[in-house]
Scaffold this active site. Structure first.
Site, PDB file in Angstrom:
ATOM      1  N   SER A 556      45.568 -13.739  28.708  1.00 23.89           N
ATOM      2  CA  SER A 556      46.490 -12.585  28.445  1.00 23.89           C
ATOM      3  C   SER A 556      46.146 -11.361  29.356  1.00 23.89           C
ATOM      4  O   SER A 556      47.205 -10.690  29.634  1.00 23.89           O
ATOM      5  CB  SER A 556      45.988 -12.108  26.939  1.00 23.89           C
ATOM      6  OG  SER A 556      46.742 -10.869  26.489  1.00 23.89           O
ATOM      7  N   VAL A 559      48.228 -11.993  32.510  1.00 29.46           N
ATOM      8  CA  VAL A 559      49.857 -11.828  32.388  1.00 29.46           C
ATOM      9  C   VAL A 559      49.881 -10.149  32.327  1.00 29.46           C
ATOM     10  O   VAL A 559      50.961  -9.865  32.923  1.00 29.46           O
ATOM     11  CB  VAL A 559      50.168 -12.540  31.048  1.00 29.46           C
ATOM     12  CG1 VAL A 559      51.539 -12.123  30.820  1.00 29.46           C
ATOM     13  CG2 VAL A 559      49.912 -13.785  31.358  1.00 29.46           C
ATOM     14  N   HIS A 560      49.210  -9.405  31.653  1.00 28.42           N
ATOM     15  CA  HIS A 560      49.525  -8.086  31.662  1.00 28.42           C
ATOM     16  C   HIS A 560      49.311  -7.364  32.833  1.00 28.42           C
ATOM     17  O   HIS A 560      50.159  -6.400  33.246  1.00 28.42           O
ATOM     18  CB  HIS A 560      48.398  -7.351  30.641  1.00 28.42           C
ATOM     19  CG  HIS A 560      48.744  -7.509  29.097  1.00 28.42           C
ATOM     20  ND1 HIS A 560      48.717  -8.602  28.545  1.00 28.42           N
ATOM     21  CD2 HIS A 560      49.456  -6.799  28.352  1.00 28.42           C
ATOM     22  CE1 HIS A 560      49.058  -8.619  27.247  1.00 28.42           C
ATOM     23  NE2 HIS A 560      49.744  -7.468  27.083  1.00 28.42           N
ATOM     24  N   GLU A 561      48.310  -7.799  33.609  1.00 29.61           N
ATOM     25  CA  GLU A 561      48.029  -7.325  35.093  1.00 29.61           C
ATOM     26  C   GLU A 561      49.381  -7.604  35.763  1.00 29.61           C
ATOM     27  O   GLU A 561      49.642  -6.771  36.873  1.00 29.61           O
ATOM     28  CB  GLU A 561      47.038  -7.432  35.717  1.00 29.61           C
ATOM     29  CG  GLU A 561      46.485  -7.065  36.884  1.00 29.61           C
ATOM     30  CD  GLU A 561      46.148  -5.520  36.653  1.00 29.61           C
ATOM     31  OE1 GLU A 561      46.910  -4.502  37.808  1.00 29.61           O
ATOM     32  OE2 GLU A 561      45.919  -4.984  35.695  1.00 29.61           O
TER      33      GLU A 561
END
Length: 623
Positions: A556, A559-561
């Protein structure tokens, strides 16, 4: 972590003292539909109901229930907002999902879907009776007054209520058509996964062979190609956010679709192989054997099982091979020994043939149940589900976890679609105005100072002011973006597709820890991570629960980065670090000091949610 966060499955044919009756139950909202002349008896385990001491009082509390008529004659809707009833119903649903006979839970059947509404949906009869309903009204009244104030300021300063409208021009002036074509191309590209599963179902490829490798390479190429395309077009952040986020939605959908159907293809192939062995067994000529004597090679415990006893049958099933195994030469199980014996053509006596037949038929029945999943209609059994219409329907459903069948409502309420569609456009308009009035000026000033050559030391002096200027508008944007997606847009998709499980979020605003927030604020993604990352890490790589939890949070965070990289064209890792910090924070919430301190936990949660977005955005802008 349990799959129950995703909702429940429809519960049917529940037996009562008066016979069998159809019951449809819901966990979130506790809706139970049943004929009024027959009451369904739901057996409740003793551990499912808290004792008076556990509840903190000596007598049962009163429960408010609502009884409403439905459009079906003799059926009523019983609604009760009580956590104990929810727990009872959930336990029964999960019990029935495993047929109530102690069957082993399937690798992919860890989530349960049911009919339910979102908390703020007016269709939810409990929403208008919430003691906080007035605050919901106050919030939107405050939003209306805020828009009026911004409009008056724009009129006074610039002679127009819309002001400079830079955000709006950024969204519509450039590449809007190209962005739409790109989104359509992404949707069309996902059809390759359907084609791959069709090829696998026909036997031209195997999932455990080259199938999963082809799928994985396609997923990597898909998301990499989309990101590269956004860089090539040099899109503004509005276009980039939409396309990249939608690409990740498509990625999760095709992953769930392919890996679940790939698993079922192995189950289907195993069943076909066993059916061939059973046919060979039936065609065998038996030999006479003295009573109680059999070949040492084929003597093992399972032939002594009493198949009329479900408990004994379950004990035997635990010793058979994996449901997805198709290599009897390497498999270590009774079924594999039987298959090898039959293949060798070694003579068997009548008792052995009978015992072999019983075990193989039992295994075939179990595999057939696996191919049915939770289906109530044979048209949806694997491989009948591999149709283009089924794939198109799945693509539009507001869920990221693929199942052969979902609970559906009978018709579409187009007035409701219009209402939620208007709310979607309206809230987006509110977000544009807030961004234009309170976020864009701060961002533009910071970017201009950086481009003008202001040193990092000078920018650091302005950093606290940038954070404070964006605290309230970013919190407001975060709340509105959550509302427009999880309350408005997903409900529109659910209504248009007749998708009955509206459990898109829980009461995350009451979270007392970050792991509770991670479970409740975005349940579609949480359910995907639960099935395809957490559980898959445990089953495929034999990780411990703590290691699987870390892997889930790590993915997670990555993916955010990646999204931040697409927006700011640089890797700094601030959001990545913040995401991973949820792990020690979640562990802290389970310490002896924090146990029972729900108000303190909720306060820490809201401080993080309040300060986090502004702090992270300022770091990416300033540094």
């Amino acid at each position: 972590m349990r799959g129950s966060h995703g909702g429940g499955v429809e519960e049917k044919d529940t037996h009562s003292d008066e016979g069998s009756t159809s019951v449809e139950s819901s966990v979130n909202g506790d809706k139970a539909y049943e004929p009024i002349h027959k009451r369904s008896s739901i057996p409740v385990p003793s551990h499912a109901v808290p004792s008076p001491k556990e509840k903190g009082h000596g007598r049962p509390k009163s429960i408010q229930v609502i009884l409403e008529k439905t459009n079906k004659k003799g059926r009523y809707t019983l609604t009760a907002d009580d956590p104990d009833i929810r727990e009872i119903l959930r336990h029964r649903i999960e019990q029935d999902a495993s047929d109530g006979k102690g069957k082993r839970r399937s690798r992919f059947r860890d989530l349960v879907f049911t009919r339910q509404f979102t908390t703020f949906d007016r269709q939810n009869p409990l929403s208008s009776q919430s003691p906080f309903h007035g605050f919901f009204t106050l919030f939107w009244l405050a939003m209306g007054l805020l828009l009026m104030r911004v409009a008056m300021q724009n009129l006074k300063a610039q002679g127009s209520i819309f002001g400079g409208a830079e955000i709006l021009h950024m969204m519509v002036d450039r590449d809007l058509f190209v962005m739409g074509v790109t989104d359509g191309a992404m949707a069309f590209a996902t059809m390759l996964c359907w084609g791959l599963q069709k090829i696998i179902s026909k036997g031209y490829l195997t999932w455990n062979g080259s199938g999963w490798i082809i799928q994985s390479l396609f997923e990597i190429g898909f998301i990499g190609g989309v990101i590269e395309w956004t860089f090539y077009r040099d899109w503004p952040w509005t276009h980039t956010v939409f396309i990249v986020l939608h690409a990740f939605v498509f990625l999760m959908k095709i992953h769930s679709y392919s890996f679940y159907n790939g698993y079922l293809s192995q189950v289907y192939r195993r069943r076909s192989l066993l059916e061939q062995k059973l046919q060979q067994l039936e065609d065998m000529e038996t030999i006479d054997s003295p009573s109680g004597v059999s070949s040492p090679r084929v003597t093992f415990q399972s032939t002594a099982v009493d198949h009329s006893n479900p408990n004994d049958a379950f004990q035997r099933r635990r010793s058979v091979g994996s449901k997805a195994s198709t290599n009897f030469q390497t498999e270590q199980s009774e079924i594999a020994v039987m298959a090898s014996t039959i293949e060798s053509g070694e003579p068997l006596d009548a008792d052995q043939v009978l015992a072999f037949g019983r075990v193989i038929k039992s295994e075939i029945a179990g595999l057939t149940d696996e191919l049915k999943g939770k289906c109530t209609h044979t048209v949806n059994y694997y491989p009948n589900n591999l149709t283009l219409s089924n794939f198109a329907d799945w693509t539009c459903l507001p869920t990221l976890v693929y199942e052969l069948e979902y609970p559906r409502q009978d018709h579409i309420n187009w007035w409701y679609v219009a209402e939620k569609g208007s709310a979607t456009l309206g809230v987006i308009w509110v977000m544009i105005i807030i961004s234009q009035a309170y976020i864009y000026p701060v961002v533009a000033e910071t970017v201009h100072a950086k481009e003008a050559g202001m040193s990092l030391q000078q920018r650091w002096r302005d950093f606290p002011w940038v954070v404070s200027d964006m605290l309230f508008p970013l919190l407001l944007e975060q709340l509105l973006s959550w509302y427009v997606i999880w309350e408005c847009l997903l409900n529109v998709l659910a209504e248009v597709t007749c998708f009955a499980d509206r459990g898109f979020y829980g009461d995350w605003w009451n979270s007392v820890s970050w792991d509770q927030y991670a479970r409740d604020w975005n349940r579609p993604v949480h359910n995907f991570l639960l099935r395809h990352v957490y559980h898959s890490s445990i089953s495929a790589f034999h990780l411990s629960k703590s290691s699987a939890t870390f892997v889930t949070f790590l993915l997670s965070a990555v993916v955010h980065e990646v999204l931040m990289f697409c927006l700011f064209k640089k890797v700094r890792g601030y959001l990545f670090a913040m995401q991973l910090s949820q792990i020690p924070l979640a562990a802290m919430s389970r310490t002896k000091f924090m146990k029972g301190r729900d108000t303190l936990g909720n306060l820490i949660f809201w401080i993080g949610l309040f300060v986090g977005p502004s702090l992270i955005t300022s770091l990416y802008l300033v540094v």
